[in-house]
Design a protein around this motif. Structure first.
Motif, PDB file in Angstrom:
ATOM      1  N   LYS A   1     -32.535 -16.589  71.067  1.00  0.00           N
ATOM      2  CA  LYS A   1     -31.543 -16.981  70.075  1.00  0.00           C
ATOM      3  C   LYS A   1     -30.136 -16.829  70.659  1.00  0.00           C
ATOM      4  O   LYS A   1     -29.800 -15.783  71.207  1.00  0.00           O
ATOM      5  CB  LYS A   1     -31.693 -16.112  68.834  1.00  0.00           C
ATOM      6  CG  LYS A   1     -30.801 -16.506  67.671  1.00  0.00           C
ATOM      7  CD  LYS A   1     -31.075 -15.612  66.465  1.00  0.00           C
ATOM      8  CE  LYS A   1     -30.164 -15.976  65.300  1.00  0.00           C
ATOM      9  NZ  LYS A   1     -30.419 -15.099  64.130  1.00  0.00           N
ATOM     10  N   PRO A   2     -29.308 -17.858  70.566  1.00  0.00           N
ATOM     11  CA  PRO A   2     -27.962 -17.770  71.135  1.00  0.00           C
ATOM     12  C   PRO A   2     -27.168 -16.603  70.552  1.00  0.00           C
ATOM     13  O   PRO A   2     -27.295 -16.276  69.369  1.00  0.00           O
ATOM     14  CB  PRO A   2     -27.322 -19.109  70.741  1.00  0.00           C
ATOM     15  CG  PRO A   2     -28.473 -20.030  70.497  1.00  0.00           C
ATOM     16  CD  PRO A   2     -29.569 -19.173  69.954  1.00  0.00           C
ATOM     17  N   PHE A   3     -26.378 -15.959  71.396  1.00  0.00           N
ATOM     18  CA  PHE A   3     -25.443 -14.888  71.005  1.00  0.00           C
ATOM     19  C   PHE A   3     -26.148 -13.643  70.466  1.00  0.00           C
ATOM     20  O   PHE A   3     -25.515 -12.800  69.855  1.00  0.00           O
ATOM     21  CB  PHE A   3     -24.433 -15.373  69.955  1.00  0.00           C
ATOM     22  CG  PHE A   3     -23.966 -16.788  70.150  1.00  0.00           C
ATOM     23  CD1 PHE A   3     -23.245 -17.143  71.280  1.00  0.00           C
ATOM     24  CD2 PHE A   3     -24.252 -17.762  69.195  1.00  0.00           C
ATOM     25  CE1 PHE A   3     -22.828 -18.451  71.462  1.00  0.00           C
ATOM     26  CE2 PHE A   3     -23.827 -19.067  69.380  1.00  0.00           C
ATOM     27  CZ  PHE A   3     -23.110 -19.418  70.518  1.00  0.00           C
ATOM     28  N   ASP A   4     -27.459 -13.526  70.731  1.00  0.00           N
ATOM     29  CA  ASP A   4     -28.241 -12.449  70.129  1.00  0.00           C
ATOM     30  C   ASP A   4     -28.755 -11.518  71.227  1.00  0.00           C
ATOM     31  O   ASP A   4     -29.672 -11.874  71.975  1.00  0.00           O
ATOM     32  CB  ASP A   4     -29.406 -13.046  69.329  1.00  0.00           C
ATOM     33  CG  ASP A   4     -30.126 -12.020  68.474  1.00  0.00           C
ATOM     34  OD1 ASP A   4     -30.378 -10.914  68.967  1.00  0.00           O
ATOM     35  OD2 ASP A   4     -30.451 -12.338  67.312  1.00  0.00           O
ATOM     36  N   GLU A   5     -28.173 -10.337  71.310  1.00  0.00           N
ATOM     37  CA  GLU A   5     -28.545  -9.377  72.353  1.00  0.00           C
ATOM     38  C   GLU A   5     -30.001  -8.941  72.241  1.00  0.00           C
ATOM     39  O   GLU A   5     -30.714  -8.831  73.246  1.00  0.00           O
ATOM     40  CB  GLU A   5     -27.617  -8.167  72.279  1.00  0.00           C
ATOM     41  CG  GLU A   5     -27.917  -7.086  73.280  1.00  0.00           C
ATOM     42  CD  GLU A   5     -27.078  -5.855  73.018  1.00  0.00           C
ATOM     43  OE1 GLU A   5     -27.624  -4.733  73.060  1.00  0.00           O
ATOM     44  OE2 GLU A   5     -25.859  -6.002  72.776  1.00  0.00           O
ATOM     45  N   ALA A   6     -30.469  -8.686  71.028  1.00  0.00           N
ATOM     46  CA  ALA A   6     -31.853  -8.247  70.841  1.00  0.00           C
ATOM     47  C   ALA A   6     -32.833  -9.331  71.254  1.00  0.00           C
ATOM     48  O   ALA A   6     -33.866  -9.057  71.886  1.00  0.00           O
ATOM     49  CB  ALA A   6     -32.080  -7.847  69.378  1.00  0.00           C
ATOM     50  N   SER A   7     -32.536 -10.576  70.899  1.00  0.00           N
ATOM     51  CA  SER A   7     -33.399 -11.682  71.286  1.00  0.00           C
ATOM     52  C   SER A   7     -33.420 -11.853  72.798  1.00  0.00           C
ATOM     53  O   SER A   7     -34.470 -12.122  73.396  1.00  0.00           O
ATOM     54  CB  SER A   7     -32.919 -12.966  70.608  1.00  0.00           C
ATOM     55  OG  SER A   7     -33.727 -14.066  70.964  1.00  0.00           O
ATOM     56  N   LEU A   8     -32.259 -11.682  73.437  1.00  0.00           N
ATOM     57  CA  LEU A   8     -32.199 -11.786  74.893  1.00  0.00           C
ATOM     58  C   LEU A   8     -33.014 -10.681  75.553  1.00  0.00           C
ATOM     59  O   LEU A   8     -33.747 -10.933  76.528  1.00  0.00           O
ATOM     60  CB  LEU A   8     -30.743 -11.715  75.354  1.00  0.00           C
ATOM     61  CG  LEU A   8     -30.500 -11.647  76.869  1.00  0.00           C
ATOM     62  CD1 LEU A   8     -31.173 -12.805  77.589  1.00  0.00           C
ATOM     63  CD2 LEU A   8     -29.005 -11.638  77.163  1.00  0.00           C
ATOM     64  N   SER A   9     -32.941  -9.469  75.039  1.00  0.00           N
ATOM     65  CA  SER A   9     -33.718  -8.373  75.637  1.00  0.00           C
ATOM     66  C   SER A   9     -35.213  -8.625  75.509  1.00  0.00           C
ATOM     67  O   SER A   9     -35.983  -8.334  76.442  1.00  0.00           O
ATOM     68  CB  SER A   9     -33.339  -7.038  74.993  1.00  0.00           C
ATOM     69  OG  SER A   9     -33.721  -6.992  73.631  1.00  0.00           O
ATOM     70  N   LYS A  10     -35.650  -9.220  74.398  1.00  0.00           N
ATOM     71  CA  LYS A  10     -37.062  -9.570  74.242  1.00  0.00           C
ATOM     72  C   LYS A  10     -37.477 -10.641  75.241  1.00  0.00           C
ATOM     73  O   LYS A  10     -38.579 -10.597  75.802  1.00  0.00           O
ATOM     74  CB  LYS A  10     -37.331 -10.048  72.816  1.00  0.00           C
ATOM     75  CG  LYS A  10     -37.251  -8.956  71.761  1.00  0.00           C
ATOM     76  CD  LYS A  10     -37.506  -9.503  70.373  1.00  0.00           C
ATOM     77  CE  LYS A  10     -37.392  -8.414  69.310  1.00  0.00           C
ATOM     78  NZ  LYS A  10     -37.591  -8.967  67.936  1.00  0.00           N
TER      79      LYS A  10
END
Length: 403
Positions: free
Chosen positions: A337-346
């Motif tokens: 998900k853009p701009f989403d740190e938690a989504s990027l870590s997943k």
């Protein structure tokens, strides 16, 4: 036999698209119908590492970034080169990060045509497709509006070249609908050749996460560093490393040094600076994942294509031009998900530890990369330059299968 000029930033250089110019030049030189290729390149401060170039290639450094005289310098250099055609390898800030010199430089294809030299443009991005509010000038509404207006005029004049190619289908559709252009062709980015590297299975690779770019504006690193740290701390004994290659964006001088100082005590985060051309392949091939965390996009990502060609899966948000690259070119990756740190870590965690999925993405991307080498891009432009029609609107699209 054809004498061609190629206007481009050219290594050793930190100018935008210099790697693309290098590989396109080599592809032109490999063609039997090209007698001579004259690179009209950017001037440099200092001396960089010498390049091993084909005997057909001559480099003349005739213009300088942010120099108002660039169009006159290029016009004179093209006249002196006595070429049959010229290809301009451009993005909107190729000639400067200040509005006036950048815009003046983009008039060069029109000046070339007015002097009777067949001229083509590779437009890697378009002002109309850039989310100006997310760039370095986004907080100045008056200046952003002025750039939009000037950008439309510059685009009209850029389209006065004999032909223009774009790397994304959405760009071609925009130019045809908004500017009624009839001399625009979609030619995908193409894949850079490189040294033979072993594409190792994921389970044999170290847990190295890499990224590369010009950072500080719409490409920033805070979110990636935070997401990487979350995953690393979840697996403290696995030896995860984040390697950052690249330089500051011209509009964000000092960004990387400040960030490096902030993380000086973190031994798992490495700031490598500018990656020389010869080191790009090993930089990516040693990685288990490449991450491109952008707030917006300004064209088909060259570093994403490099990562795909060197056999490393990538994680990137499905925004803007990344959607075109995924849905129309067929590249695949781990999306978040853009701009989403938690989504990027997943996404980072999934890419590092789901080795079956990662290996399949590598296989698919290598197949896509091999389908459009730079030789095919060069063949298209060589064919277009050899056409003798005078009116750009009379040119009919060429089939990529025919070149």
């Amino acid at each position: 036999m054809t004498r061609i000029a190629l206007v481009t930033a050219f290594p050793p250089s930190t100018g935008s698209l210099n790697e693309y110019g290098f590989h396109l030049a080599n592809a032109f030189a490999e063609r039997a119908d090209v007698e001579k290729l004259i690179i009209l390149a950017d001037q440099m401060d200092g001396v960089g590492e010498a390049l091993n170039l084909d005997d057909k290639i001559e480099v003349r450094r005739v213009w300088r970034f942010n120099d108002w005289s660039t169009p006159l310098r290029l016009a004179g250099a093209i006249r002196q080169a006595k070429v049959d055609g010229v290809v301009f390898n451009l993005q909107t800030a190729s000639f400067g990060d200040r509005e006036i010199p950048a815009a003046l430089g983009l008039l060069s294809p029109l000046l070339s045509r007015l002097r009777g030299v067949r001229s083509g443009v590779i437009a890697h991005n378009l002002i109309d497709a850039i989310e100006v509010e997310k760039t370095a000038i986004g907080n100045n509404a008056w200046r952003a509006g002025l750039i939009r207006m000037a950008g439309k005029l510059v685009t009209h004049l850029l389209l006065k070249a004999h032909y223009v190619t774009v790397t994304l289908e959405s760009f071609a559709e925009l130019l045809e609908s908004r500017y009624r252009a009839r001399n625009v062709y979609m030619v995908p980015h193409g894949t850079f050749p490189g040294p033979e590297v072993e594409v190792m299975p994921m389970e044999r690779r170290d847990l190295i996460v890499s990224t590369m770019g010009k950072f500080g504006t719409y490409k920033r690193l805070e979110r990636l560093i935070a997401a990487f740290t979350v995953v690393r701390d979840r697996y403290p004994d696995r030896g995860m490393v984040l390697r950052i290659g690249g330089t500051d964006h011209p509009a964000a001088q000092g960004y990387l040094s400040a960030l490096q100082d902030m993380h000086a005590q973190d031994q798992d985060i490495e700031f490598l600076g500018y990656i020389e051309e010869a080191q790009v392949a090993p930089f990516f091939a040693a990685s288990r994942l490449a991450v491109f965390d952008y707030d917006s996009t300004t064209g088909s990502s060259g570093v994403l294509h490099q990562a795909a060609g060197f056999g490393v899966p990538a994680a990137y948000p499905l925004i803007g031009d990344f959607i075109d690259v995924t849905e129309r070119e067929g590249l695949s990756g781990f999306h978040y998900k853009p701009f989403d740190e938690a989504s990027l870590s997943k996404a980072i965690e999934a890419a590092l530890f789901d080795t079956v999925c990662a290996d399949e993405i590598v296989r698919l991307n290598l197949a896509v990369s091999e389908a459009l080498p730079m030789a095919t891009v060069a063949a298209f432009h060589a064919g277009m330059l050899q056409q003798k029609r005078s009116g750009s609107r009379q040119i009919r699209p060429l089939s990529m299968q025919s070149v």
